[in-house]
Design an enzyme around this catalytic site. Structure first.
Site, short mmCIF file in Angstrom:
data_model
loop_
_atom_site.label_atom_id
_atom_site.label_comp_id
_atom_site.label_asym_id
_atom_site.label_seq_id
_atom_site.Cartn_x
_atom_site.Cartn_y
_atom_site.Cartn_z
N ALA A 132 92.84 -6.26 4.65
CA ALA A 132 92.93 -7.54 5.54
C ALA A 132 91.72 -8.61 5.04
O ALA A 132 90.53 -7.95 4.84
CB ALA A 132 92.73 -7.27 6.90
N ASP A 135 81.38 -4.63 20.70
CA ASP A 135 80.94 -5.38 19.61
C ASP A 135 79.50 -5.58 19.78
O ASP A 135 79.04 -6.10 20.51
CB ASP A 135 81.67 -6.64 18.78
N SER A 188 81.88 7.69 1.41
CA SER A 188 81.86 9.15 1.94
C SER A 188 82.24 9.07 3.41
O SER A 188 82.52 9.87 4.21
CB SER A 188 80.28 9.41 1.77
N SER A 190 89.32 3.96 4.49
CA SER A 190 89.47 2.82 3.22
C SER A 190 90.00 3.39 2.23
O SER A 190 89.57 4.41 1.71
CB SER A 190 88.00 2.33 3.39
N TYR A 232 79.69 4.18 1.99
CA TYR A 232 81.05 3.77 2.45
C TYR A 232 81.84 4.69 2.49
O TYR A 232 82.69 5.10 3.30
CB TYR A 232 81.07 2.28 2.32
N LYS A 269 84.00 6.99 4.93
CA LYS A 269 85.35 6.94 5.24
C LYS A 269 86.21 8.02 4.86
O LYS A 269 87.29 8.38 5.39
CB LYS A 269 85.89 5.68 4.24
N SER A 319 76.04 -0.18 20.28
CA SER A 319 76.28 0.33 18.88
C SER A 319 77.07 1.63 19.28
O SER A 319 76.69 2.45 20.03
CB SER A 319 75.03 0.56 18.45
N SER A 379 88.71 -10.50 6.10
CA SER A 379 87.76 -10.58 7.17
C SER A 379 86.41 -10.88 6.56
O SER A 379 86.49 -11.05 5.35
CB SER A 379 87.58 -9.17 7.87
N ARG A 380 85.34 -10.92 7.09
CA ARG A 380 84.17 -11.20 6.32
C ARG A 380 83.72 -9.87 5.37
O ARG A 380 82.74 -10.20 4.53
CB ARG A 380 83.04 -11.38 7.44
N ILE A 409 89.77 -7.64 12.00
CA ILE A 409 90.89 -6.72 12.36
C ILE A 409 90.71 -6.12 13.82
O ILE A 409 91.84 -6.15 14.43
CB ILE A 409 90.92 -5.43 11.37
P1 NAI Z 1 84.39 -7.18 10.30
O1 NAI Z 1 83.10 -7.26 9.76
O2 NAI Z 1 85.17 -8.49 10.69
O3 NAI Z 1 84.38 -6.16 11.49
C1 NAI Z 1 83.48 -5.16 11.94
C2 NAI Z 1 83.18 -5.38 13.33
O4 NAI Z 1 82.20 -4.17 13.83
C3 NAI Z 1 82.06 -6.67 13.42
O5 NAI Z 1 82.66 -7.47 14.47
C4 NAI Z 1 80.82 -5.81 13.79
O6 NAI Z 1 79.96 -6.81 14.58
C5 NAI Z 1 81.26 -4.50 14.46
N1 NAI Z 1 80.07 -3.57 14.53
C6 NAI Z 1 79.22 -3.38 12.97
N2 NAI Z 1 78.55 -2.57 13.72
C7 NAI Z 1 78.81 -2.20 14.80
C8 NAI Z 1 78.18 -0.80 15.51
N3 NAI Z 1 77.34 -0.34 15.34
N4 NAI Z 1 78.84 -1.10 16.93
C9 NAI Z 1 79.55 -1.72 17.37
N5 NAI Z 1 80.16 -2.62 16.62
C10 NAI Z 1 79.80 -2.78 15.37
O7 NAI Z 1 85.37 -6.30 9.23
P2 NAI Z 1 86.80 -5.76 9.25
O8 NAI Z 1 87.29 -6.18 7.63
O9 NAI Z 1 87.59 -6.23 10.33
O10 NAI Z 1 86.65 -4.31 9.30
C11 NAI Z 1 87.32 -3.57 10.68
C12 NAI Z 1 87.19 -1.97 9.98
O11 NAI Z 1 88.17 -1.97 8.70
C13 NAI Z 1 85.89 -1.43 9.37
O12 NAI Z 1 85.95 0.00 9.94
C14 NAI Z 1 86.12 -1.38 7.90
O13 NAI Z 1 85.27 -0.64 7.22
C15 NAI Z 1 87.60 -1.16 7.78
N6 NAI Z 1 88.25 -1.59 6.64
C16 NAI Z 1 88.29 -2.76 6.23
C17 NAI Z 1 88.99 -3.32 5.20
C18 NAI Z 1 89.44 -4.97 4.95
O14 NAI Z 1 90.20 -5.20 3.84
N7 NAI Z 1 88.91 -5.78 5.63
C19 NAI Z 1 89.36 -2.45 4.17
C20 NAI Z 1 89.19 -1.10 4.50
C21 NAI Z 1 88.82 -0.65 5.72
#
Ligand code: NAI
Length: 301
Positions: A198, A39, A168, A153, A166, A170, A74, A200-201, A20
């Site tokens: 969405a 990232d 807690s 979330s 997660y 969120k 990070s 995503s991985r 996302i």
């Molecule tokens: P994703 O895994 O594709 O993206 C998360 C990104 O954060 C990754 O590129 C990762 O390398 C980066 N990341 C992880 N730890 C990090 C750190 N310490 N510092 C900097 N970057 C870091 O996952 P997605 O789905 O795109 O998630 C984005 C956000 O949306 C997250 O906060 C996730 O919890 C939230 N979310 C996503 C949902 C979904 O349906 N995909 C549902 C609810 C919430």
């Protein structure tokens, strides 16, 4: 219709190397923003790290004629948060928008979850949002302008199995939003929170492919761009967002019932007798501050 644009604005998106966050970075850059693509580049469970994720997105944006720089820190430490914002300031001179999006996942039931799992997940989602926000807030305060979007979330807001850390974290970012929105109001710093769903991985093994197809990360970006725009005047709100569906959600308070007179001790039996009224959400409303909740006590004062 006037286009929502971000020309001359600087946008920081954490975790923008995939999913996302990547969609946000492209959407902002496509509308004129200069973007810091942060990232760490690790795996879904927060192990490892690599520059490739952020670099690729920056390269894509530049190829599309946009302006972006990478940052690999990070979010989960104070130094990391400061370094991300310093990268924006040193490269582009300011920060107008921060999207706290970075995240990791370690789903385990309560008894299997270790202290290490808990710390890692909470540190990235909750402490990470704090660390980057704190550094950005200082610049935004100086400029008298800022838009911050946190990522919660549905599982944290509404419940799910096997995600104690997660969930807690969120819910924690909702508390952080309440704080940032309250303290930021006088500086024109607005803070809202979104709960996306969405493909995503993070979700590719929890939903079937035909559902994931309809959950493009690009469908989340319009809400975030609107909340990040100058036009947006809302603050301290939470929104659901998935597949083109948008809705507001809130922590609400119902009027309940004043059983006693604030002088005598109320018995558990009286609580039992009024249980239906105590648990009813009829006439529940969202509140903007703890002080607002005192309105329900007025019969006692
Ligand atoms: P994703 O895994 O594709 O993206 C998360 C990104 O954060 C990754 O590129 C990762 O390398 C980066 N990341 C992880 N730890 C990090 C750190 N310490 N510092 C900097 N970057 C870091 O996952 P997605 O789905 O795109 O998630 C984005 C956000 O949306 C997250 O906060 C996730 O919890 C939230 N979310 C996503 C949902 C979904 O349906 N995909 C549902 C609810 C919430």
């Amino acid at each position: 219709m006037d286009e929502i644009r971000f020309d001359d604005q600087v946008v920081v998106v954490t975790g923008a190397g995939s999913g996302i966050g990547r969609a946000y970075a492209h959407a902002f850059a496509g509308r004129g923003a200069r973007v810091v693509v942060n990232d760490l580049g690790g795996s879904r469970d927060g192990t490892g790290g690599a520059h490739g994720a952020a670099d690729t997105v920056v390269e894509e944006i530049r190829q599309n004629g946009g302006d972006a720089v990478a940052n690999y820190d990070s979010v989960a430490t104070m130094e990391g948060g400061e370094s991300i914002i310093r990268r924006a300031e040193e490269t582009f001179g300011r920060v107008d928008v921060l999207v706290n999006n970075a995240g990791v996942l370690r789903d385990k039931s309560l008894l299997k979850m270790t202290e290490e799992d808990w710390d890692l997940v909470v540190n990235v989602h909750l402490k990470g949002a704090f660390c980057v926000t704190r550094a950005a807030f200082a610049l935004m305060k100086k400029n008298g302008y800022g838009r911050i979007i946190n990522t919660t979330s549905g599982s944290g807001l509404y419940g799910n199995f096997g995600q104690a850390a997660y969930m807690s974290a969120k819910m924690g970012v909702v508390g952080l939003m309440n704080s940032v929105a309250t303290e930021g109001a006088r500086y024109n710093i607005l803070c809202n929170t979104i709960a996306p769903v969405a493909a995503s991985r993070m979700t590719d093994d929890v939903m079937p492919p035909e559902v994931l197809e309809k959950l493009k990360p690009e469908f989340i970006a319009p809400l975030v761009l609107y909340l990040a725009s100058k036009e947006n005047k809302e603050t301290q709100m939470i929104f659901n967002c998935a597949a083109g569906w948008f809705s507001r959600t809130a922590v609400c308070c119902a009027p309940g019932i004043c059983l006693g007179d604030a002088a005598r001790t109320i018995t558990p039996e009286e609580v039992r007798e009024s249980w239906e009224t105590i648990t009813s959400l009829e006439d529940a409303t969202p509140l903007n501050s703890v002080v607002d909740s005192f309105q329900f006590l007025t019969p006692l004062f």
